[in-house]
Design an enzyme around this catalytic site. Structure first.
Site, PDB file in Angstrom:
ATOM      1  N   HIS A 113       0.835  -1.210   0.000  1.00  0.00           N
ATOM      2  CA  HIS A 113       0.000   0.000   0.000  1.00  0.00           C
ATOM      3  C   HIS A 113       0.871   1.262   0.000  1.00  0.00           C
ATOM      4  O   HIS A 113       0.614   2.220  -0.730  1.00  0.00           O
ATOM      5  CB  HIS A 113      -0.873   0.056   1.261  1.00  0.00           C
ATOM      6  CG  HIS A 113      -1.758  -1.131   1.458  1.00  0.00           C
ATOM      7  ND1 HIS A 113      -1.562  -2.051   2.458  1.00  0.00           N
ATOM      8  CD2 HIS A 113      -2.858  -1.547   0.783  1.00  0.00           C
ATOM      9  CE1 HIS A 113      -2.503  -2.989   2.407  1.00  0.00           C
ATOM     10  NE2 HIS A 113      -3.294  -2.704   1.401  1.00  0.00           N
TER      11      HIS A 113
ATOM     12  N   GLY B   7      -2.333  -1.808  -7.253  1.00  0.00           N
ATOM     13  CA  GLY B   7      -1.172  -2.698  -7.278  1.00  0.00           C
ATOM     14  C   GLY B   7      -1.344  -3.839  -8.272  1.00  0.00           C
ATOM     15  O   GLY B   7      -2.442  -4.389  -8.415  1.00  0.00           O
TER      16      GLY B   7
ATOM     17  N   SER C 114       0.702  -9.119   1.758  1.00  0.00           N
ATOM     18  CA  SER C 114      -0.760  -9.144   1.755  1.00  0.00           C
ATOM     19  C   SER C 114      -1.231  -9.027   3.190  1.00  0.00           C
ATOM     20  O   SER C 114      -0.611  -9.595   4.103  1.00  0.00           O
ATOM     21  CB  SER C 114      -1.251 -10.466   1.160  1.00  0.00           C
ATOM     22  OG  SER C 114      -2.621 -10.664   1.492  1.00  0.00           O
TER      23      SER C 114
HETATM   24  P1  AMP Z   1      -6.193  -3.920  -0.419  1.00  0.00           P
HETATM   25  O1  AMP Z   1      -6.117  -3.086   0.798  1.00  0.00           O
HETATM   26  O2  AMP Z   1      -5.737  -5.331  -0.236  1.00  0.00           O
HETATM   27  O3  AMP Z   1      -7.526  -3.800  -1.127  1.00  0.00           O
HETATM   28  O4  AMP Z   1      -5.136  -3.303  -1.424  1.00  0.00           O
HETATM   29  C1  AMP Z   1      -5.151  -1.948  -1.763  1.00  0.00           C
HETATM   30  C2  AMP Z   1      -4.244  -1.726  -2.931  1.00  0.00           C
HETATM   31  O5  AMP Z   1      -2.918  -2.140  -2.597  1.00  0.00           O
HETATM   32  C3  AMP Z   1      -4.658  -2.540  -4.157  1.00  0.00           C
HETATM   33  O6  AMP Z   1      -4.499  -1.760  -5.325  1.00  0.00           O
HETATM   34  C4  AMP Z   1      -3.699  -3.688  -4.128  1.00  0.00           C
HETATM   35  O7  AMP Z   1      -3.450  -4.240  -5.403  1.00  0.00           O
HETATM   36  C5  AMP Z   1      -2.461  -3.031  -3.582  1.00  0.00           C
HETATM   37  N1  AMP Z   1      -1.562  -4.033  -3.007  1.00  0.00           N
HETATM   38  C6  AMP Z   1      -1.860  -4.981  -2.084  1.00  0.00           C
HETATM   39  N2  AMP Z   1      -0.778  -5.764  -1.848  1.00  0.00           N
HETATM   40  C7  AMP Z   1       0.206  -5.298  -2.642  1.00  0.00           C
HETATM   41  C8  AMP Z   1       1.567  -5.689  -2.862  1.00  0.00           C
HETATM   42  N3  AMP Z   1       2.131  -6.699  -2.220  1.00  0.00           N
HETATM   43  N4  AMP Z   1       2.286  -4.971  -3.767  1.00  0.00           N
HETATM   44  C9  AMP Z   1       1.732  -3.930  -4.438  1.00  0.00           C
HETATM   45  N5  AMP Z   1       0.458  -3.528  -4.271  1.00  0.00           N
HETATM   46  C10 AMP Z   1      -0.288  -4.194  -3.386  1.00  0.00           C
END
Ligand code: AMP
Length: 285
Positions: free
Chosen positions: A37, A147, A185
């Site tokens: 993030h 991401g 993650s």
């Molecule tokens: P989330 O909070 O899991 O919905 O993720 C929010 C944003 O962060 C989304 O655009 C995800 O693709 C991105 N994201 C989550 N994990 C990663 C990672 N390991 N590397 C890059 N972006 C990430």
């Protein structure tokens, strides 16, 4: 840094920033920040005058047996971390305001949403596109940052933005990984230390697929079989899917074509925790 919870306040702020000609970047998230993030926020900081991170654990993108209730939430910690990356404002709306009584309008990207993650998690992308659309309407950003870790999400959101002429530039950040290659993650927090070690099979399988491709293998069933066998050798892992798709339309080619970006993606249960990862060959999503 300010935290805004209420939609009308965020809308008037968004309008004002736009009127003042500010380049506004939005990083939509579900919180529980990690470097994945934060790297998107840093990228937004470089490109924009005002950086807004939204934190919203979106109920409509979770299935009934998903982890909505136990999904990690810690807004105070998230705000501190975001502050270190120069985020100007956090928008953390209430579910009761995002989905007020009588809410009945959804945005669906047909076709693309039914494959891969969408096949395993029915209705997931309808929830994603609906909430992302609503966040875009509220914040009115010029740029939005996503991401590559969630490659299909990028593909679906880009389709929505193009189809509905939203006029927002989608910026894609690389997948941030731990030293052993495991993609960061929020769900890694559910893993025991043994499971965390086992989680490296996702990356190993993808790297095997990439290596075979580099050495000339183009047959997708042979590539997928090689990737599957790596995961099957790990007793704590259970495959949900291993898939090879055209990165533009998610069709499943028999043979990888050199002039098409190709997505190798997988979803694997490590114990009870479902993890996803991907690599893109031959280009970008
Ligand atoms: P989330 O909070 O899991 O919905 O993720 C929010 C944003 O962060 C989304 O655009 C995800 O693709 C991105 N994201 C989550 N994990 C990663 C990672 N390991 N590397 C890059 N972006 C990430």
């Amino acid at each position: 840094m300010e935290i805004i919870n209420r939609i009308p306040r965020m809308m008037s702020m968004g309008r004002e920033l736009k009127a003042r000609g500010k380049r506004v970047g939005l990083v939509p998230t579900m919180g529980a920040f990690h470097e994945g993030h934060l790297s998107l926020m840093s990228r937004a900081r470089e490109m924009c005058d005002t950086v807004i991170a939204s934190v919203f654990v979106n109920p409509t993108q979770f299935g009934p047996s998903d982890d909505y209730e136990r999904y990690p939430r810690d807004l105070a910690r998230d705000a501190e971390l975001a502050f270190t990356r120069g985020v100007d404002l956090i928008f953390a709306p209430l579910a009761s305001e995002m989905y007020a009584d009588g809410f009945s309008t959804y945005v669906s990207v047909e076709g693309l949403s039914d494959k891969l993650e969408g096949a395993s998690r029915k209705g997931h992308f309808r929830g994603v596109t609906t909430v992302v659309n609503k966040l875009f309407n509220i914040v009115q950003p010029q740029f939005a940052f996503f991401g590559r870790k969630d490659a299909q999400q990028v593909i679906v959101v880009k389709r929505m933005v193009q189809d509905l002429a939203m006029g927002i530039e989608i910026v894609v950040g690389p997948t941030v990984r731990e030293e052993d290659g495991v993609a960061l993650s929020s769900r890694n927090a559910y893993l025991s230390s043994e499971e965390r070690k086992a989680a490296v099979v996702l990356r190993k399988a993808l790297e095997r697929g990439r290596a075979l491709y580099t050495s000339g293998e183009r047959d997708t069933s042979r590539l997928a079989a090689a990737m599957r066998s790596i995961i099957e050798a790990e007793p704590r892992a259970r495959i949900d899917y291993v898939s090879i798709n055209d990165a533009a339309d998610l069709s499943a080619p028999v043979v990888i074509s050199l002039d098409r970006a190709t997505l190798l993606s997988l979803a694997v249960f490590i114990g009870a925790t479902r993890l996803i990862d991907n690599v893109v060959l031959n280009g970008e999503i």
